[in-house]
Design a protein around this motif. Structure first.
Motif, PDB file in Angstrom:
ATOM      1  N   GLY A  17      28.234 -55.155   6.773  1.00  0.00           N
ATOM      2  CA  GLY A  17      27.658 -55.108   5.426  1.00  0.00           C
ATOM      3  C   GLY A  17      27.820 -56.423   4.693  1.00  0.00           C
ATOM      4  N   THR A  18      27.283 -56.452   3.511  1.00  0.00           N
ATOM      5  CA  THR A  18      27.411 -57.644   2.680  1.00  0.00           C
ATOM      6  C   THR A  18      28.762 -57.628   1.956  1.00  0.00           C
ATOM      7  N   PHE A  19      29.171 -56.433   1.539  1.00  0.00           N
ATOM      8  CA  PHE A  19      30.432 -56.253   0.821  1.00  0.00           C
ATOM      9  C   PHE A  19      30.550 -57.205  -0.373  1.00  0.00           C
ATOM     10  N   ASP A  20      29.565 -57.135  -1.224  1.00  0.00           N
ATOM     11  CA  ASP A  20      29.487 -58.024  -2.393  1.00  0.00           C
ATOM     12  C   ASP A  20      29.453 -57.192  -3.671  1.00  0.00           C
ATOM     13  N   PRO A  22      33.110 -55.049  -1.772  1.00  0.00           N
ATOM     14  CA  PRO A  22      33.451 -53.760  -1.162  1.00  0.00           C
ATOM     15  C   PRO A  22      33.853 -52.799  -2.279  1.00  0.00           C
ATOM     16  N   HIS A  23      33.445 -51.521  -2.170  1.00  0.00           N
ATOM     17  CA  HIS A  23      33.714 -50.570  -3.258  1.00  0.00           C
ATOM     18  C   HIS A  23      34.189 -49.230  -2.689  1.00  0.00           C
ATOM     19  N   TRP A  24      34.566 -48.307  -3.597  1.00  0.00           N
ATOM     20  CA  TRP A  24      35.083 -47.003  -3.146  1.00  0.00           C
ATOM     21  C   TRP A  24      34.043 -46.242  -2.337  1.00  0.00           C
ATOM     22  N   GLY A  25      32.758 -46.485  -2.576  1.00  0.00           N
ATOM     23  CA  GLY A  25      31.714 -45.825  -1.778  1.00  0.00           C
ATOM     24  C   GLY A  25      31.881 -46.183  -0.308  1.00  0.00           C
ATOM     25  N   HIS A  26      32.025 -47.496  -0.035  1.00  0.00           N
ATOM     26  CA  HIS A  26      32.252 -47.941   1.352  1.00  0.00           C
ATOM     27  C   HIS A  26      33.538 -47.302   1.904  1.00  0.00           C
ATOM     28  N   ILE A  27      34.604 -47.433   1.093  1.00  0.00           N
ATOM     29  CA  ILE A  27      35.936 -47.097   1.617  1.00  0.00           C
ATOM     30  C   ILE A  27      36.071 -45.599   1.891  1.00  0.00           C
ATOM     31  N   HIS A  52      18.156 -58.546   6.839  1.00  0.00           N
ATOM     32  CA  HIS A  52      17.188 -57.801   6.041  1.00  0.00           C
ATOM     33  C   HIS A  52      17.450 -57.917   4.547  1.00  0.00           C
ATOM     34  N   LYS A  53      18.367 -58.825   4.145  1.00  0.00           N
ATOM     35  CA  LYS A  53      18.589 -59.009   2.707  1.00  0.00           C
ATOM     36  C   LYS A  53      18.382 -60.472   2.343  1.00  0.00           C
ATOM     37  N   HIS A  54      17.448 -61.142   3.093  1.00  0.00           N
ATOM     38  CA  HIS A  54      17.368 -62.592   2.947  1.00  0.00           C
ATOM     39  C   HIS A  54      16.917 -63.053   1.563  1.00  0.00           C
ATOM     40  N   SER A 117      22.914 -44.024   5.002  1.00  0.00           N
ATOM     41  CA  SER A 117      21.578 -43.491   5.303  1.00  0.00           C
ATOM     42  C   SER A 117      20.471 -44.406   4.785  1.00  0.00           C
ATOM     43  N   ASP A 118      20.753 -45.253   3.793  1.00  0.00           N
ATOM     44  CA  ASP A 118      19.728 -46.218   3.351  1.00  0.00           C
ATOM     45  C   ASP A 118      19.386 -47.171   4.499  1.00  0.00           C
ATOM     46  N   SER A 119      20.402 -47.549   5.259  1.00  0.00           N
ATOM     47  CA  SER A 119      20.161 -48.452   6.395  1.00  0.00           C
ATOM     48  C   SER A 119      19.358 -47.740   7.486  1.00  0.00           C
ATOM     49  N   PRO A 142      25.744 -40.234   4.885  1.00  0.00           N
ATOM     50  CA  PRO A 142      24.697 -39.955   3.892  1.00  0.00           C
ATOM     51  C   PRO A 142      24.978 -40.639   2.552  1.00  0.00           C
ATOM     52  N   ARG A 143      23.904 -41.094   1.917  1.00  0.00           N
ATOM     53  CA  ARG A 143      23.991 -41.646   0.542  1.00  0.00           C
ATOM     54  C   ARG A 143      22.965 -40.909  -0.284  1.00  0.00           C
ATOM     55  N   SER A 144      23.319 -40.562  -1.514  1.00  0.00           N
ATOM     56  CA  SER A 144      22.347 -39.803  -2.296  1.00  0.00           C
ATOM     57  C   SER A 144      21.147 -40.683  -2.609  1.00  0.00           C
ATOM     58  N   LEU A 166      29.558 -37.853  -0.409  1.00  0.00           N
ATOM     59  CA  LEU A 166      28.489 -38.623  -1.073  1.00  0.00           C
ATOM     60  C   LEU A 166      29.092 -39.324  -2.275  1.00  0.00           C
ATOM     61  N   ILE A 167      29.145 -40.601  -2.240  1.00  0.00           N
ATOM     62  CA  ILE A 167      29.706 -41.337  -3.383  1.00  0.00           C
ATOM     63  C   ILE A 167      28.663 -42.312  -3.895  1.00  0.00           C
ATOM     64  N   GLU A 168      28.257 -42.038  -5.118  1.00  0.00           N
ATOM     65  CA  GLU A 168      27.118 -42.784  -5.652  1.00  0.00           C
ATOM     66  C   GLU A 168      27.539 -44.119  -6.259  1.00  0.00           C
ATOM     67  N   ALA A 170      26.810 -48.332  -5.749  1.00  0.00           N
ATOM     68  CA  ALA A 170      26.074 -49.376  -5.036  1.00  0.00           C
ATOM     69  C   ALA A 170      26.559 -50.740  -5.536  1.00  0.00           C
ATOM     70  N   ALA A 171      26.723 -51.663  -4.603  1.00  0.00           N
ATOM     71  CA  ALA A 171      27.225 -52.993  -4.966  1.00  0.00           C
ATOM     72  C   ALA A 171      26.277 -53.693  -5.945  1.00  0.00           C
ATOM     73  N   THR A 172      24.977 -53.489  -5.782  1.00  0.00           N
ATOM     74  CA  THR A 172      24.010 -54.117  -6.698  1.00  0.00           C
ATOM     75  C   THR A 172      24.334 -53.736  -8.141  1.00  0.00           C
ATOM     76  N   LYS A 173      24.649 -52.449  -8.340  1.00  0.00           N
ATOM     77  CA  LYS A 173      24.937 -51.980  -9.703  1.00  0.00           C
ATOM     78  C   LYS A 173      26.266 -52.550 -10.215  1.00  0.00           C
TER      79      LYS A 173
HETATM   80  P1  ATP Z   1      23.823 -53.619  -2.174  1.00  0.00           P
HETATM   81  O1  ATP Z   1      23.745 -52.725  -3.387  1.00  0.00           O
HETATM   82  O2  ATP Z   1      24.201 -55.032  -2.442  1.00  0.00           O
HETATM   83  O3  ATP Z   1      22.634 -53.458  -1.262  1.00  0.00           O
HETATM   84  P2  ATP Z   1      25.622 -51.751  -0.827  1.00  0.00           P
HETATM   85  O4  ATP Z   1      26.471 -51.081  -1.861  1.00  0.00           O
HETATM   86  O5  ATP Z   1      24.508 -50.973  -0.219  1.00  0.00           O
HETATM   87  O6  ATP Z   1      25.109 -53.152  -1.353  1.00  0.00           O
HETATM   88  P3  ATP Z   1      26.372 -53.132   1.611  1.00  0.00           P
HETATM   89  O7  ATP Z   1      27.495 -54.068   1.730  1.00  0.00           O
HETATM   90  O8  ATP Z   1      25.012 -53.657   1.702  1.00  0.00           O
HETATM   91  O9  ATP Z   1      26.622 -52.275   0.268  1.00  0.00           O
HETATM   92  O10 ATP Z   1      26.540 -51.927   2.604  1.00  0.00           O
HETATM   93  C1  ATP Z   1      27.127 -51.999   3.865  1.00  0.00           C
HETATM   94  C2  ATP Z   1      26.980 -50.659   4.529  1.00  0.00           C
HETATM   95  O11 ATP Z   1      27.608 -49.660   3.718  1.00  0.00           O
HETATM   96  C3  ATP Z   1      25.527 -50.198   4.680  1.00  0.00           C
HETATM   97  O12 ATP Z   1      25.394 -49.537   5.934  1.00  0.00           O
HETATM   98  C4  ATP Z   1      25.362 -49.206   3.544  1.00  0.00           C
HETATM   99  O13 ATP Z   1      24.400 -48.238   3.867  1.00  0.00           O
HETATM  100  C5  ATP Z   1      26.742 -48.593   3.448  1.00  0.00           C
HETATM  101  N1  ATP Z   1      27.073 -48.090   2.110  1.00  0.00           N
HETATM  102  C6  ATP Z   1      27.052 -48.791   0.962  1.00  0.00           C
HETATM  103  N2  ATP Z   1      27.407 -48.019  -0.085  1.00  0.00           N
HETATM  104  C7  ATP Z   1      27.658 -46.791   0.419  1.00  0.00           C
HETATM  105  C8  ATP Z   1      28.040 -45.535  -0.175  1.00  0.00           C
HETATM  106  N3  ATP Z   1      28.208 -45.396  -1.496  1.00  0.00           N
HETATM  107  N4  ATP Z   1      28.200 -44.476   0.655  1.00  0.00           N
HETATM  108  C9  ATP Z   1      27.987 -44.603   1.995  1.00  0.00           C
HETATM  109  N5  ATP Z   1      27.628 -45.751   2.608  1.00  0.00           N
HETATM  110  C10 ATP Z   1      27.449 -46.833   1.840  1.00  0.00           C
END
Ligand code: ATP
Length: 205
Positions: A17-20, A22-27, A52-54, A117-119, A142-144, A166-168, A170-173
Motif C-alpha cells: 500500500g501507499t500507507f500515507d 497507515p491508519h486503524w483501518g489498515h491495522i 495505479h496511483k500515479h 475490496s476497493d483494490s 471488505p471495505r464499505s 469494516l472500518i471506514e 481512508a488515508a485520503t480523508k
Molecule cells: P488512499 O485513501 O490514499 O487511497 P487507503 O486508505 O486506501 O489510501 P492504501 O495505503 O492505498 O490506503 O491501502 C493499502 C491497502 O489497504 C489497499 O489494499 C486498501 O484496499 C487497503 N485498505 C485501506 N484502507 C482500508 C480499510 N479501512 N479497511 C480495509 N482495507 C483497507
C-alpha cells in the motif's frame, strides 16, 4: 531494524500500500486477516509510487516507511518489507516473483497477498491480474462502499473474501483533515505526523 521480513517460514501475509498514512483501518483489518488465515507473519510493503496511483502526490517514501515502522509493535506478527524500495519491482506480480527468487518459495512458506475490496474492484487495471492470481493466494478485506461481489467473476472465483471488520477510514480523508487524527491513527503515528507537519490535520484535541 529488527522487524524486517527475513524468515521464509510458515504462512506469510503480504500487505502492499501507499500507507500515507497507515491508519486503524489498515491495522484492524490486517489483524483480522492474520487471525482468520492463521498467518505467522504479516509484512507491510510500502510502495514508493504505486502504479495505479500515479496521479496522486504522496508523502516521501521515507516518511511513510517510518510511520509503518511505528505501527510494527502493535502486533507480534507485523513485519516491514522494503522489497519495493528502489521502485523496482514496480508491480505486485513483479514483487511476488522477486520474493520467490529471494527464497520465499512455495516449498518454504505460503504467501497470501492481502488487499482491500476497493483494490479488488480495480483489479482489471492491474498489471497481468490473471498471472498474479496464479502466482499467489489473494485474500480480500471488505471495505464499505466497495462491494466485493461486484468484482469480475473470474477474479472472484480465485480470491478468498475475508470476514474482517469494516472500518471506514481512508488515508485520503486523513490527508484532507476530515477526521480527528487521534481517532484514526495510533498515537505514535499521530505524534510523527504532527512533528513532521505532514498533512493539514489541525490542532490536537
Ligand atoms: P488512499 O485513501 O490514499 O487511497 P487507503 O486508505 O486506501 O489510501 P492504501 O495505503 O492505498 O490506503 O491501502 C493499502 C491497502 O489497504 C489497499 O489494499 C486498501 O484496499 C487497503 N485498505 C485501506 N484502507 C482500508 C480499510 N479501512 N479497511 C480495509 N482495507 C483497507
Amino acid at each position: 531494524m529488527e522487524r524486517l521480513l527475513k524468515e521464509a517460514k510458515g504462512r506469510i501475509g503480504l500487505f502492499g500500500g501507499t500507507f500515507d498514512p497507515p491508519h486503524w483501518g489498515h491495522i484492524r483489518a490486517v489483524i483480522g486477516a492474520a487471525d482468520e488465515l492463521a498467518l505467522d507473519q504479516v509484512a507491510f510493503l510500502p510502495s514508493p509510487q504505486p502504479p495505479h496511483k500515479h496521479n496522486k502526490v504522496t508523502s516521501p517514501y521515507s516518511n511513510r516507511c517510518r510511520m509503518v515502522e511505528l505501527c510494527l509493535p502493535l502486533d507480534p506478527r507485523f513485519r516491514l518489507c522494503l522489497i519495493e524500495e528502489n521502485g523496482l519491482p514496480g508491480t505486485t506480480l513483479e514483487t511476488i516473483l522477486k520474493l520467490r527468487r529471494d527464497g520465499f518459495t512455495e516449498e518454504r512458506c505460503h504467501l497470501v497477498w492481502l488487499m482491500g475490496s476497493d483494490s479488488l474492484l480495480d483489479m482489471l487495471e492491474w498489471h497481468k491480474p490473471d498471472e498474479l492470481l496464479k502466482s499467489v493466494e489473494v485474500a480480500v478485506m471488505p471495505r464499505s462502499g466497495f462491494p466485493a461481489e461486484k468484482a469480475e467473476a473470474r477474479f472472484l472465483q480465485k480470491v478468498t473474501i475475508l470476514n474482517t471488520p469494516l472500518i471506514e477510514i481512508a488515508a485520503t480523508k486523513i490527508r484532507n483533515g476530515e477526521y480527528s487524527l487521534s481517532e484514526v491513527v495510533p498515537p505514535q503515528v499521530e505524534e510523527y505526523i504532527r512533528k513532521n507537519g505532514l498533512y493539514d490535520v489541525g490542532e490536537s484535541s
